[in-house]
Design an enzyme around this catalytic site. Structure first.
Site, PDB file in Angstrom:
ATOM      1  N   ASP A   6      42.977  35.931  42.223  1.00  0.00           N
ATOM      2  CA  ASP A   6      41.410  36.319  42.271  1.00  0.00           C
ATOM      3  C   ASP A   6      41.346  37.629  43.108  1.00  0.00           C
ATOM      4  O   ASP A   6      41.989  37.824  43.831  1.00  0.00           O
ATOM      5  CB  ASP A   6      40.641  35.090  43.006  1.00  0.00           C
ATOM      6  CG  ASP A   6      39.040  35.331  42.836  1.00  0.00           C
ATOM      7  OD1 ASP A   6      38.757  36.145  41.861  1.00  0.00           O
ATOM      8  OD2 ASP A   6      38.491  34.595  43.639  1.00  0.00           O
ATOM      9  N   LEU A  35      62.874  29.752  35.039  1.00  0.00           N
ATOM     10  CA  LEU A  35      61.632  29.596  35.449  1.00  0.00           C
ATOM     11  C   LEU A  35      60.569  29.078  34.300  1.00  0.00           C
ATOM     12  O   LEU A  35      60.595  29.668  32.946  1.00  0.00           O
ATOM     13  CB  LEU A  35      61.190  30.760  36.122  1.00  0.00           C
ATOM     14  CG  LEU A  35      59.598  30.911  36.314  1.00  0.00           C
ATOM     15  CD1 LEU A  35      59.241  29.823  37.660  1.00  0.00           C
ATOM     16  CD2 LEU A  35      59.305  32.376  36.728  1.00  0.00           C
ATOM     17  N   HIS A  53      42.148  44.540  36.852  1.00  0.00           N
ATOM     18  CA  HIS A  53      42.829  43.440  35.811  1.00  0.00           C
ATOM     19  C   HIS A  53      44.030  43.993  35.489  1.00  0.00           C
ATOM     20  O   HIS A  53      45.203  43.529  35.277  1.00  0.00           O
ATOM     21  CB  HIS A  53      41.900  43.164  34.614  1.00  0.00           C
ATOM     22  CG  HIS A  53      40.702  42.425  34.670  1.00  0.00           C
ATOM     23  ND1 HIS A  53      40.634  41.447  35.668  1.00  0.00           N
ATOM     24  CD2 HIS A  53      39.468  42.710  34.664  1.00  0.00           C
ATOM     25  CE1 HIS A  53      39.293  40.979  35.871  1.00  0.00           C
ATOM     26  NE2 HIS A  53      38.572  41.630  35.354  1.00  0.00           N
TER      27      HIS A  53
HETATM   28  C1  IPE Z   1      38.983  31.918  39.057  1.00  0.00           C
HETATM   29  O1  IPE Z   1      38.302  32.949  39.536  1.00  0.00           O
HETATM   30  C2  IPE Z   1      39.625  32.084  37.769  1.00  0.00           C
HETATM   31  C3  IPE Z   1      40.611  33.030  37.756  1.00  0.00           C
HETATM   32  C4  IPE Z   1      41.352  33.558  38.537  1.00  0.00           C
HETATM   33  C5  IPE Z   1      41.024  33.059  36.170  1.00  0.00           C
HETATM   34  P1  IPE Z   1      36.759  33.412  39.191  1.00  0.00           P
HETATM   35  O2  IPE Z   1      36.661  34.387  40.064  1.00  0.00           O
HETATM   36  O3  IPE Z   1      36.347  33.076  37.901  1.00  0.00           O
HETATM   37  O4  IPE Z   1      36.190  32.164  40.113  1.00  0.00           O
HETATM   38  P2  IPE Z   1      34.863  31.910  40.871  1.00  0.00           P
HETATM   39  O5  IPE Z   1      33.564  32.497  40.047  1.00  0.00           O
HETATM   40  O6  IPE Z   1      34.761  33.168  42.141  1.00  0.00           O
HETATM   41  O7  IPE Z   1      34.766  30.584  41.636  1.00  0.00           O
HETATM   42  C1  IPE Z   2      40.424  37.361  38.874  1.00  0.00           C
HETATM   43  O1  IPE Z   2      39.609  38.522  39.198  1.00  0.00           O
HETATM   44  C2  IPE Z   2      40.856  37.624  37.497  1.00  0.00           C
HETATM   45  C3  IPE Z   2      39.841  36.583  36.483  1.00  0.00           C
HETATM   46  C4  IPE Z   2      39.040  35.757  36.945  1.00  0.00           C
HETATM   47  C5  IPE Z   2      39.891  37.001  35.046  1.00  0.00           C
HETATM   48  P1  IPE Z   2      37.949  38.582  39.230  1.00  0.00           P
HETATM   49  O2  IPE Z   2      37.790  39.275  37.789  1.00  0.00           O
HETATM   50  O3  IPE Z   2      37.587  37.326  39.425  1.00  0.00           O
HETATM   51  O4  IPE Z   2      37.716  39.524  40.423  1.00  0.00           O
HETATM   52  P2  IPE Z   2      36.407  39.546  41.515  1.00  0.00           P
HETATM   53  O5  IPE Z   2      36.563  37.885  42.127  1.00  0.00           O
HETATM   54  O6  IPE Z   2      35.238  39.651  40.753  1.00  0.00           O
HETATM   55  O7  IPE Z   2      36.837  40.356  42.572  1.00  0.00           O
HETATM   56 MG    MG Z   3      36.640  36.197  41.192  1.00  0.00          MG
END
Ligand code: IPE
Ligand code: IPE
Ligand code: MG
Length: 253
Positions: A28, A139, A45
């Site tokens: 995240d 792995l 990303h």
């Molecule tokens: C969880 O992250 C999903 C992934 C890392 C793919 P999100 O950014 O979607 O989660 P919330 O919305 O903060 O709970």
């Molecule tokens: C995690 O990073 C990747 C996915 C959920 C695909 P985020 O896109 O959720 O990044 P933040 O949480 O908005 O910073």
């Molecule tokens: Mg996120």
């Protein structure tokens, strides 16, 4: 001044690094990483994929047997369409650019999640990468894509209900093992350790059933900044944890 015994335990040096058999990672903070640098979320990303590539290498080097990474959740469909398209294309590009290296490194890839809503060409790609790495013995890299823990449990329930309706299974035979065997993760050990980056402290529908006795480690850095130092720090924290599984004595994992 009083000293909290718990904080002394956290400061104590690790007896040794214990390597979990299965690590789950909620990757995240890609968007916040980009925002902090005045870049577009999509650039976060792209950097996130580099951190993932690095983590796969670390898991190979440290002898982790199974790694599950959360890359797109069933709730991420609520994001802007262009971001969703970008993430989907990133998965395609990751497979295209990394498949040969994964094969060379003896990595077995499994992609878990719902196939509903995925384009047929993406489903073919997923099937192809799984087939081409199925015989690998190193792995096991499990990519949770279009994955939601509640949806997974509901899908398992439907599968078992169909067996019961067809007279092939009695309701009494629906045990914990039977449910575990109907999940996407059938045959894999439950995660010992779940890491979430970016300072958020929630599960966001990741491996709900499988996480029953996982140790959670939350780290502050955003996913693109997660490196070997972060990994070792997390393993040291994990090594200090007392895993009791409901009993009174710590159990070695
Ligand atoms: C969880 O992250 C999903 C992934 C890392 C793919 P999100 O950014 O979607 O989660 P919330 O919305 O903060 O709970
Ligand atoms: C995690 O990073 C990747 C996915 C959920 C695909 P985020 O896109 O959720 O990044 P933040 O949480 O908005 O910073
Ligand atoms: Mg996120």
């Amino acid at each position: 001044m009083s000293i909290d015994p718990a904080s002394i335990a956290e400061l104590a040096p690790p007896a040794s690094l214990r390597i979990p058999a299965h690590i789950g990672v909620i990757m995240d903070g890609n968007g916040r990483w980009a925002k902090a640098r005045g870049k577009r979320r999509t650039e976060g990303h792209i950097e996130g994929v580099k951190a993932l590539r690095n983590l796969v290498e670390l898991c190979i080097n440290y002898g982790v047997a199974n790694l599950t990474v959360f890359s797109f959740s069933s709730e991420n469909w609520t994001r802007p369409k262009d971001e969703i398209v970008f993430i989907f294309n990133l998965l395609r590009r990751f497979v295209a650019s990394d498949l040969q290296r994964l094969i060379r490194n003896n990595v077995q890839v499994r992609i878990i999640g719902s196939r509903d809503g995925l384009e047929p060409s993406l489903i073919r790609l997923i099937d192809d990468v799984e087939a081409k790495t199925a015989a690998n013995t190193g792995l096991v890299l499990i990519v949770a894509f279009n994955y939601g823990g509640k949806a997974e449990i509901a899908e398992a329930a439907r599968k078992l209900a169909r067996e019961v309706a067809a007279g092939r299974l009695s309701p009494e035979a629906i045990t914990e093992d039977r449910i575990a065997g109907a999940l996407y993760t059938a045959g894999l050990p439950d995660p010992d350790l779940i890491i979430r980056t970016s300072g958020e402290q929630r599960i966001s529908n990741f491996l709900l059933w499988q996480a029953a006795y996982a140790e959670f480690v939350f780290v502050e850095e955003n996913w693109p900044d997660f490196n070997e130092d972060s990994f070792v720090r997390v393993l040291e924290t994990f090594a200090r944890r007392d895993r009791r599984f409901g009993g009174v004595e710590a159990v070695q994992s």
